[in-house]
Design a protein around this motif. Structure first.
Motif, PDB file in Angstrom:
ATOM      1  N   GLU A 142       1.693   8.533  15.152  1.00 24.66           N
ATOM      2  CA  GLU A 142       1.012   9.080  13.926  1.00 24.66           C
ATOM      3  C   GLU A 142      -0.426   8.966  14.055  1.00 24.66           C
ATOM      4  OE1 GLU A 142       2.109   9.838  10.998  1.00 24.66           O
ATOM      5  OE2 GLU A 142       4.168   9.620  11.621  1.00 24.66           O
ATOM      6  N   THR A 143      -1.372  10.031  13.569  1.00 25.26           N
ATOM      7  CA  THR A 143      -2.784   9.988  13.659  1.00 25.26           C
ATOM      8  C   THR A 143      -3.500   9.779  12.261  1.00 25.26           C
ATOM      9  OG1 THR A 143      -3.085  12.394  13.575  1.00 25.26           O
ATOM     10  CG2 THR A 143      -2.511  11.328  16.026  1.00 25.26           C
ATOM     11  N   ASP A 201      -8.084   5.905   3.886  1.00 29.14           N
ATOM     12  CA  ASP A 201      -6.736   5.264   3.523  1.00 29.14           C
ATOM     13  C   ASP A 201      -5.717   5.571   4.449  1.00 29.14           C
ATOM     14  OD1 ASP A 201      -5.253   3.724   0.793  1.00 29.14           O
ATOM     15  OD2 ASP A 201      -3.884   5.070   2.155  1.00 29.14           O
ATOM     16  N   THR A 217      -2.265   4.365   4.425  1.00 29.02           N
ATOM     17  CA  THR A 217      -0.914   3.977   3.859  1.00 29.02           C
ATOM     18  C   THR A 217       0.169   4.929   4.034  1.00 29.02           C
ATOM     19  OG1 THR A 217      -2.392   3.019   2.116  1.00 29.02           O
ATOM     20  CG2 THR A 217      -0.050   2.788   1.925  1.00 29.02           C
ATOM     21  N   THR A 218      -0.209   6.271   3.806  1.00 30.29           N
ATOM     22  CA  THR A 218       1.203   7.280   4.040  1.00 30.29           C
ATOM     23  C   THR A 218       1.666   6.829   5.611  1.00 30.29           C
ATOM     24  OG1 THR A 218      -0.064   8.286   2.586  1.00 30.29           O
ATOM     25  CG2 THR A 218       1.665   9.360   3.955  1.00 30.29           C
ATOM     26  N   GLN A 219       0.551   7.043   6.663  1.00 29.38           N
ATOM     27  CA  GLN A 219       1.138   6.902   7.920  1.00 29.38           C
ATOM     28  C   GLN A 219       2.068   5.688   8.313  1.00 29.38           C
ATOM     29  OE1 GLN A 219      -1.803   8.144   6.802  1.00 29.38           O
ATOM     30  NE2 GLN A 219      -2.695   9.158   8.615  1.00 29.38           N
ATOM     31  N   LEU A 223       3.379   3.714   6.028  1.00 28.74           N
ATOM     32  CA  LEU A 223       4.685   3.765   5.115  1.00 28.74           C
ATOM     33  C   LEU A 223       5.666   4.319   6.105  1.00 28.74           C
ATOM     34  CD1 LEU A 223       4.219   4.708   1.554  1.00 28.74           C
ATOM     35  CD2 LEU A 223       5.618   2.702   2.541  1.00 28.74           C
ATOM     36  N   LYS A 224       5.421   5.373   6.632  1.00 32.62           N
ATOM     37  CA  LYS A 224       6.412   6.195   7.540  1.00 32.62           C
ATOM     38  C   LYS A 224       6.802   5.400   8.635  1.00 32.62           C
ATOM     39  CE  LYS A 224       6.094  10.633   8.936  1.00 32.62           C
ATOM     40  NZ  LYS A 224       5.307  11.746   9.400  1.00 32.62           N
ATOM     41  N   LYS A 259       6.602   1.794   8.435  1.00 28.65           N
ATOM     42  CA  LYS A 259       7.391   0.741   8.095  1.00 28.65           C
ATOM     43  C   LYS A 259       8.947   1.168   7.790  1.00 28.65           C
ATOM     44  CE  LYS A 259       7.249  -2.324   4.237  1.00 28.65           C
ATOM     45  NZ  LYS A 259       6.804  -2.382   2.734  1.00 28.65           N
ATOM     46  N   ASN A 260       9.170   2.444   7.436  1.00 28.26           N
ATOM     47  CA  ASN A 260      10.232   3.040   7.054  1.00 28.26           C
ATOM     48  C   ASN A 260      11.216   3.454   8.421  1.00 28.26           C
ATOM     49  OD1 ASN A 260       9.929   2.488   4.461  1.00 28.26           O
ATOM     50  ND2 ASN A 260       9.253   4.572   4.115  1.00 28.26           N
ATOM     51  N   ILE A 295      -9.352  -0.355   8.421  1.00 25.02           N
ATOM     52  CA  ILE A 295      -8.856  -0.117   7.324  1.00 25.02           C
ATOM     53  C   ILE A 295      -7.323   0.119   7.613  1.00 25.02           C
ATOM     54  CG2 ILE A 295      -8.069   1.897   5.747  1.00 25.02           C
ATOM     55  CD1 ILE A 295     -11.049   2.759   6.283  1.00 25.02           C
ATOM     56  N   LYS A 304      -5.851  -3.639   7.334  1.00 21.49           N
ATOM     57  CA  LYS A 304      -5.943  -4.159   5.761  1.00 21.49           C
ATOM     58  C   LYS A 304      -4.703  -3.216   5.240  1.00 21.49           C
ATOM     59  CE  LYS A 304     -10.997  -4.140   4.582  1.00 21.49           C
ATOM     60  NZ  LYS A 304     -11.589  -3.630   3.497  1.00 21.49           N
ATOM     61  N   GLN A 357      -1.193  -5.076   3.639  1.00 21.99           N
ATOM     62  CA  GLN A 357      -0.888  -4.706   2.216  1.00 21.99           C
ATOM     63  C   GLN A 357       0.307  -4.264   2.049  1.00 21.99           C
ATOM     64  OE1 GLN A 357      -3.842  -1.739   1.102  1.00 21.99           O
ATOM     65  NE2 GLN A 357      -5.523  -3.243   1.070  1.00 21.99           N
ATOM     66  N   LEU A 358       0.916  -3.485   3.140  1.00 24.45           N
ATOM     67  CA  LEU A 358       2.159  -3.041   3.104  1.00 24.45           C
ATOM     68  C   LEU A 358       3.117  -4.163   3.562  1.00 24.45           C
ATOM     69  CD1 LEU A 358       1.804   0.556   4.567  1.00 24.45           C
ATOM     70  CD2 LEU A 358       2.271  -0.129   1.930  1.00 24.45           C
ATOM     71  N   LYS A 359       2.667  -5.291   3.986  1.00 23.98           N
ATOM     72  CA  LYS A 359       3.528  -6.521   4.548  1.00 23.98           C
ATOM     73  C   LYS A 359       4.433  -5.926   5.473  1.00 23.98           C
ATOM     74  CE  LYS A 359       3.096  -9.056   0.171  1.00 23.98           C
ATOM     75  NZ  LYS A 359       2.677  -7.959  -0.761  1.00 23.98           N
ATOM     76  N   PHE A 418       4.352   7.802  -1.195  1.00 24.73           N
ATOM     77  CA  PHE A 418       3.549   8.491  -0.768  1.00 24.73           C
ATOM     78  C   PHE A 418       2.538   9.093  -1.853  1.00 24.73           C
ATOM     79  CE2 PHE A 418       6.561  10.082   2.814  1.00 24.73           C
ATOM     80  CZ  PHE A 418       6.165   9.118   3.632  1.00 24.73           C
ATOM     81  N   SER A 473       0.073   6.414  -2.891  1.00 20.99           N
ATOM     82  CA  SER A 473      -0.903   6.602  -1.837  1.00 20.99           C
ATOM     83  C   SER A 473      -1.774   7.548  -2.214  1.00 20.99           C
ATOM     84  CB  SER A 473      -0.332   6.219  -0.561  1.00 20.99           C
ATOM     85  OG  SER A 473      -1.186   6.971   0.199  1.00 20.99           O
ATOM     86  N   VAL A 506      -6.078   7.563  -3.096  1.00 16.43           N
ATOM     87  CA  VAL A 506      -7.200   8.013  -2.303  1.00 16.43           C
ATOM     88  C   VAL A 506      -7.763   9.222  -3.203  1.00 16.43           C
ATOM     89  CG1 VAL A 506      -7.605   9.518  -0.446  1.00 16.43           C
ATOM     90  CG2 VAL A 506      -5.884   7.528  -0.290  1.00 16.43           C
ATOM     91  N   THR A 546       1.945  -0.648  -2.121  1.00 21.89           N
ATOM     92  CA  THR A 546       1.119  -1.753  -2.916  1.00 21.89           C
ATOM     93  C   THR A 546      -0.143  -0.906  -3.679  1.00 21.89           C
ATOM     94  OG1 THR A 546      -0.018  -2.247  -1.145  1.00 21.89           O
ATOM     95  CG2 THR A 546       1.654  -3.874  -1.481  1.00 21.89           C
ATOM     96  N   SER A 560      -1.533  13.169   1.270  1.00 27.49           N
ATOM     97  CA  SER A 560      -0.625  12.160   1.492  1.00 27.49           C
ATOM     98  C   SER A 560       0.730  12.782   1.815  1.00 27.49           C
ATOM     99  CB  SER A 560      -0.453  11.208   0.246  1.00 27.49           C
ATOM    100  OG  SER A 560       0.555  10.201   0.612  1.00 27.49           O
ATOM    101  N   SER A 616       0.764  13.641  10.262  1.00 27.76           N
ATOM    102  CA  SER A 616      -0.669  13.385   9.751  1.00 27.76           C
ATOM    103  C   SER A 616      -1.712  14.139  10.440  1.00 27.76           C
ATOM    104  CB  SER A 616      -1.005  11.864  10.208  1.00 27.76           C
ATOM    105  OG  SER A 616      -0.079  11.409  11.193  1.00 27.76           O
TER     106      SER A 616
END
Lengths: 381, 289
Positions: free
Chosen positions: A195-196, A203, A205-207, A209-210, A212-213, A231, A234, A238-240, B7, B10, B14, B134, B250, B258
């Motif tokens: 991912e980039t 943020d 989070t989206t990358q 999440l991918k 993580k899944n 970031i 962090k 947050q996504l644990k 997604f 998130s 943003v 989250t 997202s 990405s």
């Protein structure tokens, strides 16, 4: 009043003697990006050069001659680097050049120093600068390839063979991502996610999440510089996400821990030895030089040492050592002197140059593996 | 399915960041018809001043209020510059705001420094877990504040005399002046208000994104995109535009790659400019000639 006049005369004498002395100085050129997008590199580099040139001169100079530093700020622009390198060669008539700070600038000026036969010690990171070897071009900075190798070694040791990459899209992240992808197979490591993120994204989070899944992922590596990795760290917490997170030497500064806060605890990263000089084992041959540099820098500038300033220290002293060894300030002789450096103890590690190797940095001393615990670094044994 | 909701969530968090910056663009546009390209730098000024006032030992609340006042003052200075300008065509004024942005960035580099900074959040570091992702308290605060500001602006422009005067000034300056509206005063309040909103944004964003002297470039660009997508001049539109932008980014990062997310977001912005020049919420009838 009389005292004042006396002072003025003294000052005058001092200034004129300075100019007289200047006639026989050793002129060393420097190209640094002290402002602009790479100022985080150029700023500590320039400070270091000015500080240590003054120190060397105060202690009597090199072989009785003072050093005159002629430094230009390139603002990280290859165009400006070319203009200034021409000026250094033809007008200022320097005997050696330190810099530039970035790879793009270095590649742009190589043909000019080669043609003018002036030795250059670049402070940029990429391997292409010294591979293939160019007669007048050297560098002593650890490459991003070495950082990747150090991380892969550790992954292999921990039997984490499926790696996910989340890289910044800036120059630093891009180059390291490429290097890590190319060295991974030789350590038996598979890149299972790649991912980039934009270097100014707010943020990730989206990358993440991918990642993580993705059930295959066993560890995550984040090559990047600036606020991006903070970031990522962090968001990661947050996504644990349970898998271990690796960071690059791009965030080997206390700033990263400050910005990422508690999220930084548990992160593993590679770093040049200077940032943890006080924590190195006494048997480590780099400790003495690195610690001395760190202490002196922090005392002089009241700010935490940045690994980049160390590159300037090493480059300057390599030239000084070469001049001392050859007892000459002829550019050709200085070049030979740099190429003959053996067991040179730099801030960035031990250097052994040879006609076939113009990097000469030892991988073992060049990169240290660290864990972040309670907001501080601890060396991984 | 869970992944999709993750997604989306998130994207929404943003999106509100972009919206909060975008709202500031609409306020100045509403009264002067100018696009203020130093809006991102106002956000930076708000965040950086708070960080440095905190470092000087002031409490969080006091630093926050001082930072809003400092930034409003910067807004007033920009207005004064604009009102002194001999050439008052909109295009030259827009270029003036661009120059002011570069000036502010340079000034911040000198007055503050080039380092990254962060600050503690008002509401702590906690978060709710949902859809495998989250929602942090800070993100919720940003959403609530954005919505409150939009509602405040709605009533301000519709119900108060000052707000109505601003609207009048944007529709026809000469007619408004003939009606006895003090255009200079109205515009000055307007710039100060827009800067104050930016400063609030800067303070709320800093715990999430961290701040430095050039953080305004990206925030300004994304906020501008949000305002354009929603329709310039409409605070509701800025929020909608921010959400569209955030969610699109997202989803693209999540399902495609990405690497393309920024490009696709700007393609959507161009598409909207081509085919719906007024934006999603814009009214095309407010054409200026």
């Amino acid at each position: 009043m009389i005292k004042n006049i006396g002072l003025k005369i003294l000052t005058l004498l001092f200034v004129s003697s300075f100019f007289l002395l200047n006639a026989g100085t050793i002129k060393i050129g420097a190209l640094v990006s002290a402002t602009g997008p790479a100022s985080f590199l150029g700023d500590p580099e320039l400070k270091t050069l000015q500080h240590y040139v003054k120190k060397i001169n105060d202690e009597g100079g090199v072989n009785g001659q003072k050093i005159e530093l002629i430094a230009y700020d390139t603002g990280a622009s290859p165009k400006k680097a070319v203009t200034f390198v021409k000026r250094l060669i033809s007008q200022d008539k320097v005997v050696a050049i330190i810099g530039p700070s970035t790879t793009g600038e270095t590649m742009a000026i190589i043909k000019f120093v080669q043609r003018a036969k002036i030795p250059l010690i670049s402070m940029a990171g990429a391997v292409v600068i010294i591979n293939p070897v160019k007669k007048y071009v050297f560098k002593m900075v650890a490459t991003d390839r070495m950082a990747c190798q150090r991380i892969m070694q550790d992954l292999k040791k921990r039997k984490l063979t499926n790696l996910a990459l989340i890289s910044g899209s800036g120059g630093f992240g891009k180059s390291m991502r490429k290097q890590c992808k190319s060295v991974a197979p030789s350590y038996g490591i598979k890149i299972v996610a790649d991912e980039t993120y934009g270097k100014k994204d707010t943020d990730m989070t989206t990358q993440l999440l991918k990642i993580k899944n993705n059930k295959k992922v066993q560890a995550v590596l984040n090559p990047g510089f600036g606020q991006g990795p903070a970031i990522v760290t962090k968001n990661y917490r947050q996504l644990k996400i349970k898998q271990p997170l690796y960071e690059s030497h791009g965030v080997a500064s206390k700033k990263y821990i400050e910005i990422a806060g508690k999220a930084a605890n548990g992160v593993r990263l590679v770093a040049p030895p200077v940032v943890v000089a006080d924590k190195l084992a006494d048997s480590n041959p780099v400790k003495k030089v690195a610690l001395a540099y760190k202490n002196e820098y922090e005392k002089a500038f009241h700010t935490q040492v940045a690994s980049f300033g160390g590159h300037a220290y090493d480059s300057l002293y390599a030239i000084v050592d070469a001049i001392k060894a050859e007892k000459s300030t002829n550019p050709q002789k200085i070049r030979d002197g740099i190429e003959n450096l053996r067991n040179f103890q730099g801030v960035d590690g031990i250097v052994n140059m040879s006609p076939k190797d113009h990097l000469g940095l030892d991988t073992k001393t060049g990169m240290v593996l660290l864990d972040i615990k309670n907001g501080d670094w601890s060396i991984v044994k | 399915m869970n992944e999709l909701f993750g997604f989306l969530l998130s994207g929404v968090t943003v999106g509100f960041i972009y919206a909060l910056v975008g709202i500031g663009f609409t306020v100045i546009y509403n009264s002067s018809g100018i696009i203020n390209f130093s809006q991102g730098e106002f956000v930076m000024a708000g965040g950086m001043s708070t960080v440095f006032l905190l470092k000087a030992g002031l409490p969080l609340g006091v630093s926050f209020i001082l930072a809003i006042m400092i930034t409003s003052l910067i807004g007033i200075i920009l207005y004064k510059l604009i009102s002194f300008s001999k050439d008052s065509s909109q295009i030259s004024l827009i270029i003036l705001t661009l120059g002011f942005a570069i000036f502010l960035r340079g000034l911040a580099e000198v007055v503050f420094d080039k380092e990254l900074h962060t600050m503690p959040s008002f509401v702590g570091d906690g978060s709710f877990d949902m859809f495998g992702t989250t929602l942090t308290y800070q993100s919720i605060l940003i959403m609530v504040v954005s919505i409150v500001i939009v509602i405040f602006l709605y009533f301000f422009f519709k119900k108060t005399k000052t707000g109505q005067a601003m609207m009048a000034a944007s529709i026809n300056v000469d007619a408004a002046r003939l009606m006895g509206i003090n255009i200079k005063k109205i515009l000055m309040i307007n710039f100060a208000l827009s800067a104050a909103i930016a400063a609030i944004g800067g303070v709320l964003l800093t715990p999430i994104t961290s701040t430095n002297y050039e953080v305004g470039i990206m925030l300004g660009l994304k906020g501008f995109a949000a305002a354009i997508i929603g329709g310039l001049g409409n605070p509701f539109g800025a929020v909608a535009g921010g959400l569209v932008l955030g969610i699109l980014e997202s989803l693209i990062a999540g399902y495609i790659s990405s690497e393309y997310k920024d490009a696709v977001a700007f393609v959507v912005m161009l598409g909207i400019l081509f085919f719906m020049p007024g934006g999603i919420f814009g009214n095309t009838k407010a054409q200026r000639v």
